[in-house]
Design a protein around this motif. Structure first.
Motif, short mmCIF file in Angstrom:
data_model
loop_
_atom_site.label_atom_id
_atom_site.label_comp_id
_atom_site.label_asym_id
_atom_site.label_seq_id
_atom_site.Cartn_x
_atom_site.Cartn_y
_atom_site.Cartn_z
N TYR A 38 0.85 -1.21 0.00
CA TYR A 38 0.00 0.00 0.00
C TYR A 38 0.88 1.26 0.00
O TYR A 38 2.01 1.22 0.45
CB TYR A 38 -0.88 0.07 1.25
CG TYR A 38 -1.49 -1.22 1.69
CD1 TYR A 38 -2.53 -1.78 0.98
CD2 TYR A 38 -1.03 -1.88 2.84
CE1 TYR A 38 -3.11 -2.97 1.41
CE2 TYR A 38 -1.61 -3.06 3.26
CZ TYR A 38 -2.64 -3.61 2.54
OH TYR A 38 -3.21 -4.77 2.96
N ASP A 40 -0.24 4.31 1.43
CA ASP A 40 -0.69 5.39 2.31
C ASP A 40 -0.10 5.34 3.71
O ASP A 40 -0.60 5.98 4.62
CB ASP A 40 -2.23 5.38 2.38
CG ASP A 40 -2.74 4.08 2.97
OD1 ASP A 40 -1.89 3.26 3.37
OD2 ASP A 40 -3.96 3.90 3.04
N SER A 42 0.23 2.84 5.99
CA SER A 42 -0.23 1.96 7.07
C SER A 42 0.82 0.91 7.44
O SER A 42 0.84 0.44 8.57
CB SER A 42 -1.56 1.30 6.71
OG SER A 42 -1.43 0.56 5.52
N GLY A 97 -4.59 -9.30 2.31
CA GLY A 97 -4.87 -10.08 1.11
C GLY A 97 -4.70 -9.27 -0.16
O GLY A 97 -4.19 -9.79 -1.17
N SER A 98 -5.08 -8.01 -0.12
CA SER A 98 -4.99 -7.20 -1.35
C SER A 98 -3.55 -7.05 -1.81
O SER A 98 -3.25 -7.13 -3.01
CB SER A 98 -5.63 -5.83 -1.13
OG SER A 98 -6.99 -5.99 -0.79
N THR A 144 0.45 -8.65 6.95
CA THR A 144 0.35 -7.72 8.07
C THR A 144 -1.08 -7.69 8.60
O THR A 144 -1.41 -6.87 9.45
CB THR A 144 0.75 -6.29 7.64
OG1 THR A 144 -0.19 -5.85 6.65
CG2 THR A 144 2.16 -6.24 7.06
N LYS A 166 -15.31 -9.09 -9.75
CA LYS A 166 -14.23 -9.52 -8.87
C LYS A 166 -14.21 -11.04 -8.93
O LYS A 166 -15.25 -11.67 -8.77
CB LYS A 166 -14.53 -9.03 -7.46
CG LYS A 166 -13.53 -9.45 -6.41
CD LYS A 166 -13.85 -8.79 -5.07
CE LYS A 166 -12.90 -9.31 -4.01
NZ LYS A 166 -13.10 -8.70 -2.70
N SER A 188 -0.45 -2.91 14.69
CA SER A 188 -0.89 -1.57 14.28
C SER A 188 -2.27 -1.58 13.62
O SER A 188 -2.80 -0.53 13.25
CB SER A 188 0.13 -0.97 13.30
OG SER A 188 0.27 -1.84 12.19
N HIS A 204 -14.07 -18.65 5.92
CA HIS A 204 -13.37 -19.63 5.07
C HIS A 204 -13.61 -21.06 5.53
O HIS A 204 -13.76 -21.97 4.73
CB HIS A 204 -11.87 -19.33 5.02
CG HIS A 204 -11.57 -18.01 4.38
ND1 HIS A 204 -10.48 -17.25 4.70
CD2 HIS A 204 -12.27 -17.30 3.46
CE1 HIS A 204 -10.51 -16.13 3.99
NE2 HIS A 204 -11.58 -16.14 3.23
N HIS A 272 -18.74 -16.53 -0.46
CA HIS A 272 -17.75 -15.60 -1.02
C HIS A 272 -18.19 -15.07 -2.39
O HIS A 272 -17.92 -13.93 -2.74
CB HIS A 272 -16.38 -16.28 -1.14
CG HIS A 272 -15.53 -16.08 0.06
ND1 HIS A 272 -15.85 -16.61 1.28
CD2 HIS A 272 -14.39 -15.36 0.24
CE1 HIS A 272 -14.93 -16.26 2.17
NE2 HIS A 272 -14.03 -15.49 1.56
O1 NZQ Z 1 -5.83 1.48 3.45
P1 NZQ Z 1 -4.78 1.43 4.51
O2 NZQ Z 1 -4.90 2.50 5.51
O3 NZQ Z 1 -3.41 1.21 3.95
O4 NZQ Z 1 -5.13 0.12 5.34
C1 NZQ Z 1 -4.62 -1.16 5.04
C2 NZQ Z 1 -5.46 -1.81 3.98
O5 NZQ Z 1 -5.99 -0.95 3.05
C3 NZQ Z 1 -4.90 -1.94 6.29
N1 NZQ Z 1 -3.75 -2.63 6.84
C4 NZQ Z 1 -3.22 -3.82 6.45
N2 NZQ Z 1 -2.26 -4.17 7.31
C5 NZQ Z 1 -2.18 -3.20 8.25
C6 NZQ Z 1 -3.12 -2.21 7.96
N3 NZQ Z 1 -3.31 -1.10 8.71
C7 NZQ Z 1 -2.53 -0.97 9.81
N4 NZQ Z 1 -1.61 -1.90 10.17
C8 NZQ Z 1 -1.41 -3.02 9.43
N5 NZQ Z 1 -0.54 -3.95 9.85
O6 NZQ Z 1 -5.89 -2.89 5.95
C9 NZQ Z 1 -6.56 -2.45 4.78
C10 NZQ Z 1 -7.23 -3.61 4.11
O7 NZQ Z 1 -6.25 -4.44 3.55
P2 NZQ Z 1 -6.60 -5.61 2.55
O8 NZQ Z 1 -5.31 -6.16 2.07
O9 NZQ Z 1 -7.58 -5.16 1.55
O10 NZQ Z 1 -7.34 -6.62 3.56
P3 NZQ Z 1 -7.60 -8.15 3.58
O11 NZQ Z 1 -6.45 -8.89 4.14
O12 NZQ Z 1 -8.90 -8.31 4.24
O13 NZQ Z 1 -7.68 -8.57 2.04
C11 NZQ Z 1 -8.87 -8.51 1.34
C12 NZQ Z 1 -8.62 -8.95 -0.09
O14 NZQ Z 1 -8.21 -10.31 -0.16
C13 NZQ Z 1 -9.11 -11.05 -0.99
C14 NZQ Z 1 -10.39 -10.28 -0.83
O15 NZQ Z 1 -11.33 -10.60 -1.83
C15 NZQ Z 1 -9.90 -8.85 -0.90
O16 NZQ Z 1 -9.61 -8.49 -2.23
N6 NZQ Z 1 -9.14 -12.46 -0.63
C16 NZQ Z 1 -8.12 -13.22 -0.99
C17 NZQ Z 1 -8.10 -14.59 -0.79
C18 NZQ Z 1 -6.98 -15.42 -1.20
N7 NZQ Z 1 -5.99 -14.88 -1.87
O17 NZQ Z 1 -6.97 -16.62 -0.94
C19 NZQ Z 1 -9.24 -15.27 -0.17
C20 NZQ Z 1 -10.15 -14.36 0.56
O18 NZQ Z 1 -11.39 -14.98 0.73
C21 NZQ Z 1 -10.34 -13.05 -0.08
O19 NZQ Z 1 -11.28 -13.17 -1.15
#
Ligand code: NZQ
Ligand code: ZN
Length: 382
Positions: A38, A40, A42, A97-98, A144, A166, A188, A204, A272
């Motif tokens: 990311y 921004d 975080s 995950g993203s 993270t 998606k 954090s 899951h 999902h």
């Molecule tokens: O936006 P910021 O402020 O940077 O916040 C970040 C991020 O945007 C924040 N973050 C992450 N680690 C942090 C933190 N903030 C503070 N301290 C930290 N240590 O969290 C926000 C969300 O992150 P994101 O990566 O989007 O979250 P998540 O892990 O929930 O991932 C979701 C994505 O994974 C996919 C989902 O569909 C979605 O796109 N999935 C992936 C899978 C897989 N590869 O097997 C399966 C899942 O079912 C899921 O579909």
């Protein structure tokens, strides 16, 4: 118990402080690290430490900090070009995950030879035309945010802004070589992200528990164990974000929830599929989308196929209490909380049909879900 073939080659380094091993682990994969995360701030502290750790091992770093939640394929394409220009030897995903999924898609995209990167994606389950990647640059994943299990599986979920869709890429080459799971990196996390991740991880194993094979003692114990661990430890970290033991439990539970151990012989993700459409059409984040779908899905299906739902109610908690638990953790449990009303339901059903209905015209589930049933479930989620 169903038969299965199981393969998971990911080397896992787990424990508080293990980020320090990233330099040495990275150096085994090459001299030029392309770091995807990311932009921004975080996880800025983690990125800075990683750069130092790589430098100490003679590994040059280039950062690509354009990841946003639900990574769009257009952003992945920019990452692929940047990784090629840099001459990356390996790709590092740092984040939730993203970030990890974006890193996987970039690693595969660099070596992809079948045209448009969206061709990698299973974008229509009814006639599968995806051309999954066969090769990828080596991957080092550093979660993270405990949630998706991406660090130890072969899936990357990406979006197309243009198509409002998606879906997932699923390929052997998307397994990381190494995953470093350092629970300290999660201290954090804001409460909302912590809770969304935990709810996602519950979903899951819950998907498999209610839809999968009815007879399998160990798998059911495993699935319920992941849920119990999260239900116990999530309130602890919401109270005290630096509770080392509880953060570690959440992290390992999330990884184990989707690394294949809880589901060999089963592959069910109908909730999902609905959640993905709530995200792509209504911008609802991943964890919240599951928090909304799960209680409604369970309430609807308990009447049709009571056994797994009654066991969930006996061994975890009643469905109504589960909904209240999620809400208490700060995650929305209804569509209306996200501004989605009854008039939006046909569009959501259409979205699920387009991507996820199979050639028989139903959503793969046990029992299969028709468009009418899906509309009923969504009404229960209002
Ligand atoms: O936006 P910021 O402020 O940077 O916040 C970040 C991020 O945007 C924040 N973050 C992450 N680690 C942090 C933190 N903030 C503070 N301290 C930290 N240590 O969290 C926000 C969300 O992150 P994101 O990566 O989007 O979250 P998540 O892990 O929930 O991932 C979701 C994505 O994974 C996919 C989902 O569909 C979605 O796109 N999935 C992936 C899978 C897989 N590869 O097997 C399966 C899942 O079912 C899921 O579909
Ligand atoms: Zn998920």
């Amino acid at each position: 118990m169903n038969g299965f073939t199981y393969h998971n080659p990911v080397k896992v380094v787990f424990g508080a402080g293990t980020l320090v091993q990233a330099g040495a682990e990275g150096a085994k994969l090459g001299k030029r690290a392309f770091v995807v995360s990311y932009g921004d701030g975080s996880v800025a502290g983690t990125l800075a430490r990683l750069k130092e750790l790589f430098a100490a091992e003679g590994v040059e770093t280039q950062e690509f900090l354009e990841v946003v939640p639900n990574p769009p394929i257009e952003m992945v394409a920019r990452g692929v070009e940047a990784a090629k220009t840099f001459g990356a030897d390996f790709v590092v995903g740092v984040g939730g995950g993203s970030a990890m999924d974006a890193a996987k898609a970039v690693a595969a995209g660099v070596l992809y030879t079948h045209g448009d990167l969206w061709n990698m994606v299973y974008a229509s389950h009814s006639h599968v035309t995806a051309q999954p990647p066969e090769k990828a640059l080596p991957l080092l994943l550093i979660p993270t945010l405990p949630a998706t299990g991406s660090e130890m599986n072969m899936c990357s979920v990406v979006s197309s802004t243009e198509r409002r869709q998606k879906s997932y890429i699923w390929a052997d080459c998307l397994f990381a070589r190494t995953a470093i799971l350092d629970p300290e990196l999660t201290y954090s996390l804001p409460p909302f992200q912590t809770a969304c991740g935990a709810i996602d991880a519950i979903s899951h194993v819950l998907e498999i528990f209610v839809n999968g094979q009815p007879k399998s003692d160990l798998l059911h114990e495993f699935q319920l164990g992941v849920i119990r661990t999260i239900v116990k430890n999530l309130p602890i970290v919401l109270e005290n974000p630096t509770d080392a033991d509880a953060r570690a439990e959440l992290m390992w539970a999330a990884t184990c929830g989707l690394n294949g151990w809880a589901s060999p012989g089963d592959a069910w993700t109908p909730m999902h599929q609905v959640g993905h459409v709530l995200t792509s059409r209504h911008g609802i984040n991943h964890g919240s989308s599951l928090a909304i779908v799960m209680p409604a899905w369970m309430t609807y299906h308990k009447k049709i196929k009571p056994a797994p739902y009654e066991r969930f109610e006996r061994e975890i908690m009643p469905i109504a209490d589960f909904k209240a638990f999620i809400r208490k953790c700060g995650v929305p449990v209804t569509l209306s909380e996200k501004g989605v009303g009854e008039a939006d339901i046909p569009g959501i059903v259409e979205g699920v049909k387009t991507v996820s209905f199979n050639a028989d015209g139903v959503l793969a589930s046990n029992p299969p879900v028709t468009a009418e049933a899906l509309a009923e479930i969504l009404k229960l989620a209002l």
